[in-house]
Design a protein around this motif. Structure first.
Motif, PDB file in Angstrom:
ATOM      1  N   LEU A  63      -2.811  -9.212   9.115  1.00  0.00           N
ATOM      2  CA  LEU A  63      -1.587  -8.730   9.739  1.00  0.00           C
ATOM      3  C   LEU A  63      -0.935  -7.643   8.895  1.00  0.00           C
ATOM      4  O   LEU A  63      -1.352  -7.383   7.763  1.00  0.00           O
ATOM      5  CB  LEU A  63      -0.595  -9.889   9.897  1.00  0.00           C
ATOM      6  CG  LEU A  63      -1.016 -11.059  10.782  1.00  0.00           C
ATOM      7  CD1 LEU A  63      -0.175 -12.286  10.462  1.00  0.00           C
ATOM      8  CD2 LEU A  63      -0.898 -10.689  12.248  1.00  0.00           C
ATOM      9  N   THR A  64       0.117  -7.053   9.438  1.00  0.00           N
ATOM     10  CA  THR A  64       1.000  -6.206   8.641  1.00  0.00           C
ATOM     11  C   THR A  64       2.295  -6.970   8.373  1.00  0.00           C
ATOM     12  O   THR A  64       2.609  -7.966   9.041  1.00  0.00           O
ATOM     13  CB  THR A  64       1.343  -4.898   9.360  1.00  0.00           C
ATOM     14  OG1 THR A  64       1.999  -5.204  10.606  1.00  0.00           O
ATOM     15  CG2 THR A  64       0.093  -4.082   9.630  1.00  0.00           C
ATOM     16  N   SER A  65       3.063  -6.510   7.400  1.00  0.00           N
ATOM     17  CA  SER A  65       4.401  -7.019   7.122  1.00  0.00           C
ATOM     18  C   SER A  65       5.171  -5.850   6.545  1.00  0.00           C
ATOM     19  O   SER A  65       4.881  -5.408   5.433  1.00  0.00           O
ATOM     20  CB  SER A  65       4.353  -8.174   6.120  1.00  0.00           C
ATOM     21  OG  SER A  65       5.663  -8.526   5.719  1.00  0.00           O
ATOM     22  N   ALA A  66       6.145  -5.346   7.316  1.00  0.00           N
ATOM     23  CA  ALA A  66       6.703  -4.029   7.013  1.00  0.00           C
ATOM     24  C   ALA A  66       5.549  -3.043   7.189  1.00  0.00           C
ATOM     25  O   ALA A  66       4.381  -3.419   7.106  1.00  0.00           O
ATOM     26  CB  ALA A  66       7.312  -3.955   5.616  1.00  0.00           C
ATOM     27  N   PRO A  67       5.815  -1.790   7.427  1.00  0.00           N
ATOM     28  CA  PRO A  67       4.733  -0.865   7.789  1.00  0.00           C
ATOM     29  C   PRO A  67       3.632  -0.742   6.747  1.00  0.00           C
ATOM     30  O   PRO A  67       2.469  -0.552   7.086  1.00  0.00           O
ATOM     31  CB  PRO A  67       5.466   0.466   7.968  1.00  0.00           C
ATOM     32  CG  PRO A  67       6.864   0.103   8.314  1.00  0.00           C
ATOM     33  CD  PRO A  67       7.145  -1.156   7.537  1.00  0.00           C
ATOM     34  N   HIS A  68       3.943  -0.890   5.471  1.00  0.00           N
ATOM     35  CA  HIS A  68       2.996  -0.554   4.421  1.00  0.00           C
ATOM     36  C   HIS A  68       2.382  -1.766   3.705  1.00  0.00           C
ATOM     37  O   HIS A  68       1.704  -1.603   2.697  1.00  0.00           O
ATOM     38  CB  HIS A  68       3.698   0.329   3.376  1.00  0.00           C
ATOM     39  CG  HIS A  68       4.898  -0.332   2.769  1.00  0.00           C
ATOM     40  ND1 HIS A  68       6.099  -0.424   3.437  1.00  0.00           N
ATOM     41  CD2 HIS A  68       5.082  -0.955   1.589  1.00  0.00           C
ATOM     42  CE1 HIS A  68       6.966  -1.061   2.683  1.00  0.00           C
ATOM     43  NE2 HIS A  68       6.374  -1.406   1.564  1.00  0.00           N
ATOM     44  N   VAL A  69       2.614  -2.962   4.217  1.00  0.00           N
ATOM     45  CA  VAL A  69       2.103  -4.162   3.553  1.00  0.00           C
ATOM     46  C   VAL A  69       1.080  -4.853   4.447  1.00  0.00           C
ATOM     47  O   VAL A  69       1.355  -5.154   5.610  1.00  0.00           O
ATOM     48  CB  VAL A  69       3.236  -5.143   3.198  1.00  0.00           C
ATOM     49  CG1 VAL A  69       2.676  -6.419   2.587  1.00  0.00           C
ATOM     50  CG2 VAL A  69       4.216  -4.482   2.228  1.00  0.00           C
ATOM     51  N   MET A  70      -0.113  -5.106   3.882  1.00  0.00           N
ATOM     52  CA  MET A  70      -1.128  -5.902   4.559  1.00  0.00           C
ATOM     53  C   MET A  70      -0.862  -7.364   4.229  1.00  0.00           C
ATOM     54  O   MET A  70      -0.745  -7.740   3.067  1.00  0.00           O
ATOM     55  CB  MET A  70      -2.528  -5.493   4.078  1.00  0.00           C
ATOM     56  CG  MET A  70      -3.662  -6.194   4.788  1.00  0.00           C
ATOM     57  SD  MET A  70      -5.285  -5.668   4.135  1.00  0.00           S
ATOM     58  CE  MET A  70      -5.358  -3.974   4.739  1.00  0.00           C
ATOM     59  N   LEU A 107       0.822  -1.213   0.000  1.00  0.00           N
ATOM     60  CA  LEU A 107       0.000   0.000   0.000  1.00  0.00           C
ATOM     61  C   LEU A 107       0.856   1.264   0.000  1.00  0.00           C
ATOM     62  O   LEU A 107       2.044   1.224   0.320  1.00  0.00           O
ATOM     63  CB  LEU A 107      -0.909   0.007   1.236  1.00  0.00           C
ATOM     64  CG  LEU A 107      -1.819  -1.208   1.424  1.00  0.00           C
ATOM     65  CD1 LEU A 107      -2.476  -1.168   2.792  1.00  0.00           C
ATOM     66  CD2 LEU A 107      -2.863  -1.264   0.322  1.00  0.00           C
ATOM     67  N   LYS A 108       0.231   2.384  -0.316  1.00  0.00           N
ATOM     68  CA  LYS A 108       0.903   3.681  -0.279  1.00  0.00           C
ATOM     69  C   LYS A 108       0.818   4.330   1.103  1.00  0.00           C
ATOM     70  O   LYS A 108       1.305   5.447   1.304  1.00  0.00           O
ATOM     71  CB  LYS A 108       0.293   4.623  -1.327  1.00  0.00           C
ATOM     72  CG  LYS A 108       0.570   4.214  -2.774  1.00  0.00           C
ATOM     73  CD  LYS A 108       0.007   5.237  -3.756  1.00  0.00           C
ATOM     74  CE  LYS A 108       0.465   4.950  -5.186  1.00  0.00           C
ATOM     75  NZ  LYS A 108      -0.119   3.698  -5.714  1.00  0.00           N
ATOM     76  N   VAL A 109       0.176   3.639   2.042  1.00  0.00           N
ATOM     77  CA  VAL A 109       0.036   4.137   3.408  1.00  0.00           C
ATOM     78  C   VAL A 109       0.385   3.020   4.380  1.00  0.00           C
ATOM     79  O   VAL A 109       0.492   1.854   3.994  1.00  0.00           O
ATOM     80  CB  VAL A 109      -1.411   4.621   3.688  1.00  0.00           C
ATOM     81  CG1 VAL A 109      -1.761   5.802   2.805  1.00  0.00           C
ATOM     82  CG2 VAL A 109      -2.413   3.487   3.492  1.00  0.00           C
ATOM     83  N   ASP A 110       0.555   3.368   5.662  1.00  0.00           N
ATOM     84  CA  ASP A 110       0.783   2.352   6.673  1.00  0.00           C
ATOM     85  C   ASP A 110      -0.423   1.417   6.750  1.00  0.00           C
ATOM     86  O   ASP A 110      -1.579   1.862   6.746  1.00  0.00           O
ATOM     87  CB  ASP A 110       1.018   3.003   8.035  1.00  0.00           C
ATOM     88  CG  ASP A 110       2.425   3.565   8.171  1.00  0.00           C
ATOM     89  OD1 ASP A 110       3.236   3.355   7.251  1.00  0.00           O
ATOM     90  OD2 ASP A 110       2.703   4.206   9.201  1.00  0.00           O
ATOM     91  N   ALA A 111      -0.134   0.136   6.854  1.00  0.00           N
ATOM     92  CA  ALA A 111      -1.210  -0.858   6.876  1.00  0.00           C
ATOM     93  C   ALA A 111      -1.828  -1.027   8.262  1.00  0.00           C
ATOM     94  O   ALA A 111      -2.950  -1.514   8.382  1.00  0.00           O
ATOM     95  CB  ALA A 111      -0.677  -2.196   6.381  1.00  0.00           C
ATOM     96  N   GLY A 112      -1.114  -0.642   9.308  1.00  0.00           N
ATOM     97  CA  GLY A 112      -1.570  -0.875  10.676  1.00  0.00           C
ATOM     98  C   GLY A 112      -2.978  -0.382  10.970  1.00  0.00           C
ATOM     99  O   GLY A 112      -3.820  -1.149  11.472  1.00  0.00           O
ATOM    100  N   PRO A 113      -3.294   0.888  10.683  1.00  0.00           N
ATOM    101  CA  PRO A 113      -4.639   1.378  10.952  1.00  0.00           C
ATOM    102  C   PRO A 113      -5.711   0.638  10.151  1.00  0.00           C
ATOM    103  O   PRO A 113      -6.841   0.463  10.635  1.00  0.00           O
ATOM    104  CB  PRO A 113      -4.564   2.854  10.531  1.00  0.00           C
ATOM    105  CG  PRO A 113      -3.118   3.209  10.665  1.00  0.00           C
ATOM    106  CD  PRO A 113      -2.380   1.978  10.266  1.00  0.00           C
ATOM    107  N   LEU A 114      -5.381   0.185   8.958  1.00  0.00           N
ATOM    108  CA  LEU A 114      -6.352  -0.535   8.129  1.00  0.00           C
ATOM    109  C   LEU A 114      -6.606  -1.938   8.671  1.00  0.00           C
ATOM    110  O   LEU A 114      -7.728  -2.458   8.560  1.00  0.00           O
ATOM    111  CB  LEU A 114      -5.856  -0.600   6.687  1.00  0.00           C
ATOM    112  CG  LEU A 114      -5.660   0.772   6.021  1.00  0.00           C
ATOM    113  CD1 LEU A 114      -5.111   0.603   4.616  1.00  0.00           C
ATOM    114  CD2 LEU A 114      -6.956   1.550   6.003  1.00  0.00           C
ATOM    115  N   VAL A 115      -5.591  -2.542   9.276  1.00  0.00           N
ATOM    116  CA  VAL A 115      -5.773  -3.829   9.936  1.00  0.00           C
ATOM    117  C   VAL A 115      -6.805  -3.695  11.062  1.00  0.00           C
ATOM    118  O   VAL A 115      -7.683  -4.550  11.230  1.00  0.00           O
ATOM    119  CB  VAL A 115      -4.421  -4.337  10.488  1.00  0.00           C
ATOM    120  CG1 VAL A 115      -4.626  -5.492  11.461  1.00  0.00           C
ATOM    121  CG2 VAL A 115      -3.507  -4.771   9.340  1.00  0.00           C
TER     122      VAL A 115
END
Length: 385
Positions: free
Chosen positions: A346-353, A327-335
């Motif tokens: 989960l996340t994997s690296a800040p920007h990967v769901m 993603l172009k944004v951090d995945a954490g909030p979307l998780v």
């Protein structure tokens, strides 16, 4: 006040019951679980065959120590050796311990000090495996690391050629970087690794802690390529929730791990090995693995189609049922937003769901997850460049 060290950023979910791909919380919410305990529950929650194997062993004996003959260990080691193309197994309790054993074995067998690993890799949180991990954030605050590790860019052939020399004991990496962004290795990188290792007599260690036991559609991820390592580590999916890890190695390495060189009180515990034997009986079947491949190809194709017009998405990638949405944004909030829709990822690296569904997941469950993910991502504004 909790009396547990705050080492985990816990979610506000308390599990009560798991079954298959589903996890029910104490508040009654039912979640489609595409975390599988971070790639552990390859056969889903409370698999009946694993449960039966564990129950049978519970009725026999729970622990003796490794001073005794261990029939379960022999049976499990045989299955792992025959499937991996390697020859011997050392059993422990986790992926980090398996990687620790691999590092020790490589150094002892070669008499060399240096281990070459990759940036964005993850190999564990013991002192040696923390040093092997190519992520600075893991090492912050713990003082000097062991000085034996040199990091190269993953999939960079020129860097591996430059780094590996006569002082190199081993090259150690993942076939798909699990915590580093779901980054698969390229065939050309693997070919180069094989060549440079052979040229200088270095060993090749493949960390299959997250990729192993059918996750990528092969028993081990390296088997998706024309590639044979010297040492392989596995854990996570091996016990389907029971704690177990294993380091596998070639026959010529056995002499370097004789009595007294390494050990583990609980390693190869009869209950965990009973679970692992039941897991392999399922996960190493050809038709089971073919289904994993088919489901992986299907879900990636459907995700790419569903997200094709979503500017927020850079790429959908992965291997088998190990899937990353870059993603172009951090995945954490979307998780956390997906948790409100009863989907756990989960996340994997800040920007990967990261999606790690059970290998037993149904097409209907995959479609439901795709619908929830695409609906959410289409609502998120693309950040301004």
């Amino acid at each position: 006040m909790s009396h547990v060290f705050p080492t985990y950023a816990r979610w506000n979910i308390t599990p009560e019951k798991g079954e298959g791909s589903w996890l029910t919380a104490t508040d009654g919410q039912k979640y489609l679980d595409f975390t599988t305990g971070i790639g552990v529950l390859n056969l889903g929650h409370c698999n009946s065959k694993v449960k039966a194997a564990v129950q049978k062993q519970l009725d026999q004996y729970w622990h003796t120590s490794n001073l005794f003959q261990q029939p379960n260990q022999e049976a499990l080691a045989t299955k792992l050796a025959e499937t991996s193309g390697l020859d011997a197994a050392f059993f422990c309790n986790s992926g980090a311990e398996a990687n620790e054993a691999a590092i020790k074995l490589a150094k002892k067998a070669t008499g060399r000090k240096k281990i070459v690993t990759c940036v964005q890799s993850f190999h564990g949180r013991t002192f040696a495996t923390m040093g092997a991990t190519g992520q600075e954030k893991v090492r912050i605050g713990f003082g000097p690391m062991l000085d034996a590790f040199e990091y190269i860019t993953f999939n960079n052939e020129e860097e591996v050629k430059a780094a590996v020399d006569e002082n190199t004991a081993a090259i150690m990496f993942e076939i798909v970087q699990g915590e580093g962004g779901i980054n698969p290795a390229t065939e050309s990188f693997l070919k180069t690794v094989q060549e440079v290792a052979k040229n200088v007599g270095a060993l090749i260690i493949i960390d299959e802690v997250q990729t192993g036991i059918g996750r990528t559609g092969k028993p081990f991820a390296f088997q998706n390529f024309d590639f044979q390592p010297d040492i392989v580590t596995c854990a996570k999916g091996l016990g389907n929730g029971l704690p177990i890890g294993a380091m596998l190695g070639k026959a010529e390495l056995k002499e370097h791990f004789g009595a007294g060189t390494h050990g583990s009180t609980f390693g190869g515990n009869p209950i965990s090995t009973a679970a692992a034997i039941a897991v392999l009986d399922e996960c190493f079947q050809d038709d089971f693995l073919q289904e994993v491949v088919a489901k992986g190809e299907l879900v990636r194709s459907k995700l790419k189609t569903a997200l094709s017009d979503v500017q927020l998405v850079n790429e959908v990638r992965g291997l088998g049922l190990m899937i990353g949405i870059d993603l172009k944004v951090d995945a954490g909030p979307l998780v956390l937003e997906l948790q409100k829709e009863q989907l756990l990822v989960l996340t994997s690296a800040p920007h990967v769901m990261r999606l790690l569904p059970p290998l037993t997941v149904t097409i209907e469950e995959l479609d439901l997850a795709i619908e929830k993910i695409s609906t959410l991502l289409k609502k998120v504004p693309t950040p301004a460049v």
